[in-house]
Design an enzyme around this catalytic site. Structure first.
Site, PDB file in Angstrom:
ATOM      1  N   ARG A   1       1.305  -1.308   0.346  1.00 35.91           N
ATOM      2  CA  ARG A   1       0.203  -0.106   0.177  1.00 35.91           C
ATOM      3  C   ARG A   1       1.104   0.941  -0.187  1.00 35.91           C
ATOM      4  O   ARG A   1       1.340   1.867   1.419  1.00 35.91           O
ATOM      5  CB  ARG A   1      -1.052  -0.074   1.141  1.00 35.91           C
ATOM      6  CG  ARG A   1      -1.653   1.197   1.023  1.00 35.91           C
ATOM      7  CD  ARG A   1      -3.195   0.965   0.423  1.00 35.91           C
ATOM      8  NE  ARG A   1      -3.392  -0.294   0.331  1.00 35.91           N
ATOM      9  CZ  ARG A   1      -4.658  -0.258  -0.605  1.00 35.91           C
ATOM     10  NH1 ARG A   1      -4.469   0.009  -2.033  1.00 35.91           N
ATOM     11  NH2 ARG A   1      -5.295  -1.387  -0.334  1.00 35.91           N
TER      12      ARG A   1
ATOM     13  N   HIS B   1       0.344   4.321 -10.641  1.00 29.68           N
ATOM     14  CA  HIS B   1      -0.429   4.483  -9.545  1.00 29.68           C
ATOM     15  C   HIS B   1       0.355   5.249  -8.149  1.00 29.68           C
ATOM     16  O   HIS B   1       0.172   4.756  -7.104  1.00 29.68           O
ATOM     17  CB  HIS B   1      -1.008   3.445  -9.164  1.00 29.68           C
ATOM     18  CG  HIS B   1      -2.022   2.426  -7.916  1.00 29.68           C
ATOM     19  ND1 HIS B   1      -3.043   3.356  -6.754  1.00 29.68           N
ATOM     20  CD2 HIS B   1      -3.846   2.220  -8.405  1.00 29.68           C
ATOM     21  CE1 HIS B   1      -3.437   3.324  -6.042  1.00 29.68           C
ATOM     22  NE2 HIS B   1      -4.258   2.677  -7.227  1.00 29.68           N
TER      23      HIS B   1
ATOM     24  N   GLU C   1      -2.662   9.551 -10.961  1.00 31.60           N
ATOM     25  CA  GLU C   1      -2.287   8.638 -11.342  1.00 31.60           C
ATOM     26  C   GLU C   1      -2.305   8.766 -12.836  1.00 31.60           C
ATOM     27  O   GLU C   1      -3.739   8.867 -14.175  1.00 31.60           O
ATOM     28  CB  GLU C   1      -3.090   6.812 -10.840  1.00 31.60           C
ATOM     29  CG  GLU C   1      -3.470   6.115  -9.878  1.00 31.60           C
ATOM     30  CD  GLU C   1      -4.266   6.005  -9.549  1.00 31.60           C
ATOM     31  OE1 GLU C   1      -4.435   4.900 -10.825  1.00 31.60           O
ATOM     32  OE2 GLU C   1      -4.937   6.144  -8.333  1.00 31.60           O
TER      33      GLU C   1
ATOM     34  N   ASP D   1     -13.214   8.284  -6.067  1.00 36.76           N
ATOM     35  CA  ASP D   1     -12.053   7.690  -7.464  1.00 36.76           C
ATOM     36  C   ASP D   1     -12.602   7.699  -9.266  1.00 36.76           C
ATOM     37  O   ASP D   1     -13.987   7.500  -9.810  1.00 36.76           O
ATOM     38  CB  ASP D   1     -13.026   6.222  -6.955  1.00 36.76           C
ATOM     39  CG  ASP D   1     -12.082   5.106  -7.760  1.00 36.76           C
ATOM     40  OD1 ASP D   1     -11.824   3.676  -7.076  1.00 36.76           O
ATOM     41  OD2 ASP D   1     -11.208   5.219  -8.334  1.00 36.76           O
TER      42      ASP D   1
ATOM     43  N   ARG E   1       2.376  -5.590 -10.539  1.00 36.73           N
ATOM     44  CA  ARG E   1       2.967  -5.231  -9.180  1.00 36.73           C
ATOM     45  C   ARG E   1       3.203  -6.728  -8.398  1.00 36.73           C
ATOM     46  O   ARG E   1       4.076  -6.165  -6.583  1.00 36.73           O
ATOM     47  CB  ARG E   1       2.145  -4.198  -8.808  1.00 36.73           C
ATOM     48  CG  ARG E   1       0.976  -5.103  -8.645  1.00 36.73           C
ATOM     49  CD  ARG E   1      -0.353  -3.799  -8.316  1.00 36.73           C
ATOM     50  NE  ARG E   1      -1.622  -4.129  -7.085  1.00 36.73           N
ATOM     51  CZ  ARG E   1      -2.312  -3.559  -6.544  1.00 36.73           C
ATOM     52  NH1 ARG E   1      -2.321  -2.690  -6.021  1.00 36.73           N
ATOM     53  NH2 ARG E   1      -3.760  -4.030  -6.874  1.00 36.73           N
TER      54      ARG E   1
HETATM   55  O1  TA6 Z   1      -6.864   3.769  -8.765  1.00 39.37           O
HETATM   56  C1  TA6 Z   1      -7.870   4.052  -7.869  1.00 39.37           C
HETATM   57  C2  TA6 Z   1      -7.946   2.449  -7.831  1.00 39.37           C
HETATM   58  O2  TA6 Z   1      -8.201   1.668  -8.894  1.00 39.37           O
HETATM   59  C3  TA6 Z   1      -9.445   2.362  -7.135  1.00 39.37           C
HETATM   60  O3  TA6 Z   1     -10.374   1.807  -7.421  1.00 39.37           O
HETATM   61  C4  TA6 Z   1      -8.907   1.183  -5.747  1.00 39.37           C
HETATM   62  O4  TA6 Z   1      -8.816  -0.030  -5.960  1.00 39.37           O
HETATM   63  C5  TA6 Z   1      -7.378   1.663  -5.370  1.00 39.37           C
HETATM   64  O5  TA6 Z   1      -7.578   1.987  -6.886  1.00 39.37           O
HETATM   65  C6  TA6 Z   1      -6.335   0.670  -5.091  1.00 39.37           C
HETATM   66  O6  TA6 Z   1      -6.638  -0.655  -5.450  1.00 39.37           O
HETATM   67  P1  TA6 Z   1      -5.206  -1.457  -4.612  1.00 39.37           P
HETATM   68  O7  TA6 Z   1      -6.014  -2.835  -5.378  1.00 39.37           O
HETATM   69  O8  TA6 Z   1      -4.320  -1.361  -4.872  1.00 39.37           O
HETATM   70  O9  TA6 Z   1      -6.143  -2.059  -3.508  1.00 39.37           O
END
Ligand code: TA6
Length: 300
Positions: A73, A169, A272, A213, A99
């Site tokens: 995270r 991201h 992103e 989002d 990733r």
């Molecule tokens: O980029 C935003 C997003 O697509 C959100 O919808 C949320 O799912 C975030 O990415 C984080 O995703 P993750 O799979 O890293 O928990």
């Protein structure tokens, strides 16, 4: 998997040290005259970056879980070769496998301007080919200097075209999401994932009043985060992208995710640089696509 001793032997460059991080994840620690950064070999994921003498630019959760094969995270996760859920099979990871997969170190270079550049290559396998049966080469080139640059190079090495979705991201460290704004998206249409995926149009700067989002479409090549708490603006300069994702989970969703930590959601925002939604790219055999972002900051 590469081990830190061999990496230090093979790629030892002044200011770069490979260490065994948590859960056995090998991490490149970069310290040069301009900045410092940490990059995990898993996912070639930037875990942190700060200019010398400055506050961190990139956010990493205090409760980030380091588990081999699982997303971490924060930092700058690489979403590839799809963005969001897999189109056909919910068994496959959100945001693709890159990733969560091992990457190998290709080169480490001390640049003449004092920056350090590291190139990584995705290690593909039967497990990844099951999820995405295309022949491709993926490199990430990270440049740590007065700015942080991340560049993804995808090459179609097969005989058939494929459709690519991806994103850098990036999680940015901010004083308080409730006071931050994002400019550079005025007038852009966006997919509002918090409101049934409806399409809306941005008026002025993005402000934050709850879970946000959004996939902005037909975006330009520059966004700015204004942070009045840390008294700085963060500039995201992009190439190879016409879609930009803006995300903050807000309290309830962050608590549900379990790896943001108390109030962690209030100190971060994702902007992103993507090829998502209408902006996914089709690569012909032999074609290469470059997705790049340069992150910097300046006083507000
Ligand atoms: O980029 C935003 C997003 O697509 C959100 O919808 C949320 O799912 C975030 O990415 C984080 O995703 P993750 O799979 O890293 O928990």
């Amino acid at each position: 998997m590469d081990d830190s001793n061999r990496l230090n032997r093979d790629f030892g460059v002044a200011g770069v040290r490979f260490v065994d991080g948590p859960a056995g994840l090998v991490v490149a620690e970069v310290v040069n005259g301009l900045a410092s950064a940490r990059i995990a070999l898993q996912g070639a994921q930037v875990l942190g970056y700060r200019r010398n003498g400055e506050a961190p630019l990139i956010w990493l959760s205090r409760l980030a879980q380091f588990v081999a094969g699982r997303p971490v995270r924060g930092g700058v996760p690489i979403c590839w070769p799809w963005f969001g859920p897999h189109a056909a099979d919910a068994r496959f990871a959100n945001h693709g496998f890159a990733r969560n997969a091992p990457w190998r170190v290709v080169r480490v270079t001390a640049l003449v301007d004092g920056s350090t550049q590291l190139e990584f290559q995705l290690v593909q396998s039967a497990a990844t080919r099951v999820q995405w049966p295309h022949a491709a080469d993926l490199r990430s080139i990270v440049t740590v200097g007065a700015r942080l640059a991340v560049e993804l190079l995808t090459t179609n090495t097969g005989r058939e075209p494929f459709v690519l979705g991806q994103a850098l991201h990036a999680y940015f460290d901010i004083g308080d999401i409730r006071r931050a704004t994002v400019s550079g998206l005025d007038g852009c249409e966006y997919v509002d994932k918090v409101d049934g995926g409806g399409r809306k149009r941005q008026r002025g700067s993005v402000t934050f009043h709850g879970e946000t989002d959004r996939i902005y479409l037909a975006t330009g090549n520059r966004c700015e985060i204004a942070d009045p708490i840390l008294n700085r603006r963060i500039v995201i300069a992009s190439r190879g992208s016409r879609s930009t994702v803006v995300w903050n989970p807000w309290r309830a969703k962050a608590d549900g995710m379990g790896d943001f930590g108390p109030e962690g959601w209030a100190g971060m925002v994702c902007v992103e640089t993507a090829n998502a939604a209408d902006d996914m790219r089709t690569l012909a055999p032999g074609e290469q696509h470059r997705l790049a972002a340069v992150y910097s900051d300046a006083p507000l």
